[in-house]
Design a protein around this motif. Structure first.
Motif, PDB file in Angstrom:
ATOM      1  N   SER A 152      13.379  39.737 -46.728  1.00  0.00           N
ATOM      2  CA  SER A 152      13.707  39.685 -48.155  1.00  0.00           C
ATOM      3  C   SER A 152      13.670  38.250 -48.676  1.00  0.00           C
ATOM      4  CB  SER A 152      15.054  40.345 -48.441  1.00  0.00           C
ATOM      5  OG  SER A 152      16.054  39.823 -47.625  1.00  0.00           O
ATOM      6  N   VAL A 153      13.981  37.278 -47.811  1.00  0.00           N
ATOM      7  CA  VAL A 153      13.878  35.873 -48.211  1.00  0.00           C
ATOM      8  C   VAL A 153      12.403  35.514 -48.413  1.00  0.00           C
ATOM      9  CG1 VAL A 153      14.316  33.493 -47.518  1.00  0.00           C
ATOM     10  CG2 VAL A 153      16.015  35.251 -47.041  1.00  0.00           C
ATOM     11  N   CYS A 154      11.544  35.983 -47.523  1.00  0.00           N
ATOM     12  CA  CYS A 154      10.106  35.729 -47.657  1.00  0.00           C
ATOM     13  C   CYS A 154       9.585  36.310 -48.965  1.00  0.00           C
ATOM     14  CB  CYS A 154       9.345  36.324 -46.478  1.00  0.00           C
ATOM     15  SG  CYS A 154       9.565  35.413 -44.943  1.00  0.00           S
ATOM     16  N   LYS A 155      10.072  37.477 -49.329  1.00  0.00           N
ATOM     17  CA  LYS A 155       9.657  38.112 -50.589  1.00  0.00           C
ATOM     18  C   LYS A 155      10.031  37.221 -51.767  1.00  0.00           C
ATOM     19  CE  LYS A 155      10.003  42.326 -53.268  1.00  0.00           C
ATOM     20  NZ  LYS A 155      10.997  42.767 -54.161  1.00  0.00           N
ATOM     21  N   ARG A 156      11.260  36.683 -51.769  1.00  0.00           N
ATOM     22  CA  ARG A 156      11.702  35.821 -52.868  1.00  0.00           C
ATOM     23  C   ARG A 156      10.900  34.523 -52.912  1.00  0.00           C
ATOM     24  NH1 ARG A 156      12.485  34.964 -57.771  1.00  0.00           N
ATOM     25  NH2 ARG A 156      14.024  33.393 -58.301  1.00  0.00           N
ATOM     26  N   LEU A 157      10.637  33.923 -51.759  1.00  0.00           N
ATOM     27  CA  LEU A 157       9.847  32.693 -51.716  1.00  0.00           C
ATOM     28  C   LEU A 157       8.431  32.957 -52.225  1.00  0.00           C
ATOM     29  CD1 LEU A 157      10.984  31.127 -48.317  1.00  0.00           C
ATOM     30  CD2 LEU A 157      11.865  30.662 -50.621  1.00  0.00           C
ATOM     31  N   THR A 158       7.871  34.109 -51.875  1.00  0.00           N
ATOM     32  CA  THR A 158       6.539  34.489 -52.360  1.00  0.00           C
ATOM     33  C   THR A 158       6.543  34.616 -53.880  1.00  0.00           C
ATOM     34  OG1 THR A 158       5.965  35.604 -50.299  1.00  0.00           O
ATOM     35  CG2 THR A 158       4.734  36.260 -52.267  1.00  0.00           C
ATOM     36  N   GLU A 159       7.582  35.245 -54.436  1.00  0.00           N
ATOM     37  CA  GLU A 159       7.683  35.382 -55.897  1.00  0.00           C
ATOM     38  C   GLU A 159       7.660  34.019 -56.574  1.00  0.00           C
ATOM     39  OE1 GLU A 159      11.371  37.468 -56.378  1.00  0.00           O
ATOM     40  OE2 GLU A 159      10.509  39.409 -55.808  1.00  0.00           O
ATOM     41  N   LEU A 160       8.367  33.060 -55.991  1.00  0.00           N
ATOM     42  CA  LEU A 160       8.401  31.716 -56.577  1.00  0.00           C
ATOM     43  C   LEU A 160       7.045  31.024 -56.470  1.00  0.00           C
ATOM     44  CD1 LEU A 160      11.898  30.535 -55.319  1.00  0.00           C
ATOM     45  CD2 LEU A 160      11.230  30.937 -57.695  1.00  0.00           C
ATOM     46  N   VAL A 161       6.443  31.059 -55.285  1.00  0.00           N
ATOM     47  CA  VAL A 161       5.152  30.386 -55.084  1.00  0.00           C
ATOM     48  C   VAL A 161       4.089  30.971 -56.011  1.00  0.00           C
ATOM     49  CG1 VAL A 161       3.293  29.943 -53.429  1.00  0.00           C
ATOM     50  CG2 VAL A 161       5.671  29.650 -52.730  1.00  0.00           C
ATOM     51  N   MET A 162       4.128  32.278 -56.219  1.00  0.00           N
ATOM     52  CA  MET A 162       3.147  32.932 -57.099  1.00  0.00           C
ATOM     53  C   MET A 162       3.238  32.425 -58.537  1.00  0.00           C
ATOM     54  SD  MET A 162       1.211  34.995 -55.491  1.00  0.00           S
ATOM     55  CE  MET A 162       1.078  36.019 -54.058  1.00  0.00           C
ATOM     56  N   GLN A 163       4.385  31.901 -58.938  1.00  0.00           N
ATOM     57  CA  GLN A 163       4.533  31.389 -60.298  1.00  0.00           C
ATOM     58  C   GLN A 163       3.727  30.117 -60.524  1.00  0.00           C
ATOM     59  OE1 GLN A 163       8.589  31.177 -61.727  1.00  0.00           O
ATOM     60  NE2 GLN A 163       9.084  33.156 -60.817  1.00  0.00           N
ATOM     61  N   ILE A 164       3.462  29.367 -59.456  1.00  0.00           N
ATOM     62  CA  ILE A 164       2.662  28.146 -59.615  1.00  0.00           C
ATOM     63  C   ILE A 164       1.280  28.272 -58.995  1.00  0.00           C
ATOM     64  CG2 ILE A 164       4.595  26.540 -59.857  1.00  0.00           C
ATOM     65  CD1 ILE A 164       4.155  25.809 -56.865  1.00  0.00           C
ATOM     66  N   SER A 165       1.094  29.266 -58.156  1.00  0.00           N
ATOM     67  CA  SER A 165      -0.185  29.421 -57.478  1.00  0.00           C
ATOM     68  C   SER A 165      -0.508  30.908 -57.292  1.00  0.00           C
ATOM     69  CB  SER A 165      -0.122  28.692 -56.128  1.00  0.00           C
ATOM     70  OG  SER A 165      -1.381  28.636 -55.531  1.00  0.00           O
ATOM     71  N   PRO A 166      -0.855  31.589 -58.399  1.00  0.00           N
ATOM     72  CA  PRO A 166      -1.165  33.020 -58.301  1.00  0.00           C
ATOM     73  C   PRO A 166      -2.302  33.279 -57.310  1.00  0.00           C
ATOM     74  CG  PRO A 166      -1.068  32.310 -60.594  1.00  0.00           C
ATOM     75  CD  PRO A 166      -1.009  31.072 -59.749  1.00  0.00           C
ATOM     76  N   GLY A 167      -2.193  34.362 -56.586  1.00  0.00           N
ATOM     77  CA  GLY A 167      -3.235  34.708 -55.630  1.00  0.00           C
ATOM     78  C   GLY A 167      -3.013  34.127 -54.243  1.00  0.00           C
ATOM     79  N   THR A 168      -1.959  33.341 -54.090  1.00  0.00           N
ATOM     80  CA  THR A 168      -1.640  32.771 -52.789  1.00  0.00           C
ATOM     81  C   THR A 168      -1.176  33.887 -51.852  1.00  0.00           C
ATOM     82  OG1 THR A 168      -0.967  30.701 -53.813  1.00  0.00           O
ATOM     83  CG2 THR A 168      -0.134  31.109 -51.622  1.00  0.00           C
ATOM     84  N   PRO A 169      -1.527  33.819 -50.580  1.00  0.00           N
ATOM     85  CA  PRO A 169      -1.035  34.840 -49.644  1.00  0.00           C
ATOM     86  C   PRO A 169       0.494  34.837 -49.601  1.00  0.00           C
ATOM     87  CG  PRO A 169      -2.701  33.462 -48.597  1.00  0.00           C
ATOM     88  CD  PRO A 169      -2.381  32.836 -49.920  1.00  0.00           C
ATOM     89  N   PRO A 170       1.092  35.984 -49.303  1.00  0.00           N
ATOM     90  CA  PRO A 170       2.559  36.046 -49.253  1.00  0.00           C
ATOM     91  C   PRO A 170       3.129  35.226 -48.100  1.00  0.00           C
ATOM     92  CG  PRO A 170       1.595  38.129 -48.528  1.00  0.00           C
ATOM     93  CD  PRO A 170       0.464  37.269 -49.022  1.00  0.00           C
ATOM     94  N   VAL A 171       4.362  34.790 -48.279  1.00  0.00           N
ATOM     95  CA  VAL A 171       5.094  34.110 -47.210  1.00  0.00           C
ATOM     96  C   VAL A 171       5.503  35.189 -46.216  1.00  0.00           C
ATOM     97  CG1 VAL A 171       7.127  32.732 -46.629  1.00  0.00           C
ATOM     98  CG2 VAL A 171       5.941  32.355 -48.816  1.00  0.00           C
TER      99      VAL A 171
END
Length: 159
Positions: free
Chosen positions: A28-47
């Motif tokens: 669930s932490v990885c999911k939240r970190l992915t949500e944040l990273v996607m805000q600055i870099s859409p299309g990035t692979p998930p954490v």
């Protein structure tokens, strides 16, 4: 949200990070970190959990901004590199959730990342950001970063 209620934590282990999960699981932490990273870099692979574990094992530092409910509001990473000429650092993924921007959280995250770099006695710290990220560019200049005239290359898809 009042910025005074936001805490900053420098995370060095997977176990520390699990405190930010309601179920104590890294997924669930990885999911939240992915949500944040996607805000600055859409299309990035998930954490992914294994990637995060590897990140910590290879001298990575994660700084998180969180509220009183342990909800991660922002983050930044510091990647440490050992070179023949001395250790260096690279700051990546500095992002504050768009709902909480404009409260100087990114300054606190950046300060904590630079403190971690200093503790590692790195020769220098690099970072990159897109020219369209005007507030981020202004922040980095305010902290003393200098724009470099360099060619930046990337090779993708080959291992």
């Amino acid at each position: 949200m009042n910025i005074k209620s936001v805490q900053i934590l420098t995370v060095m282990t997977e176990k520390q990070l699990c405190a930010f999960s309601k179920d104590g699981r890294i997924d669930s932490v990885c999911k939240r970190l992915t949500e944040l990273v996607m805000q600055i870099s859409p299309g990035t692979p998930p954490v992914r959990p294994m990637t995060l574990v590897s990140f910590f094992k290879q001298c990575g530092v994660l700084v998180v901004a969180y509220d009183t409910d342990n909800c991660i509001l922002g983050m930044g990473t510091l990647v440490l590199t050992c070179k023949l000429t001395g250790n260096t650092a690279r700051i990546e993924h500095v992002v504050v959730d768009e709902k909480f921007r404009g409260q100087h959280m990114s300054s606190k995250i950046l300060s904590a990342l630079l403190e971690a770099a200093s503790a590692e006695q790195v020769r220098y710290t690099d970072l990159t950001t897109g020219p369209d990220r005007i507030p981020a560019n202004a922040l980095y200049l305010k902290f003393g970063f200098k724009k470099r005239d360099t060619n930046c290359y990337r090779l993708t898809g080959r291992v």
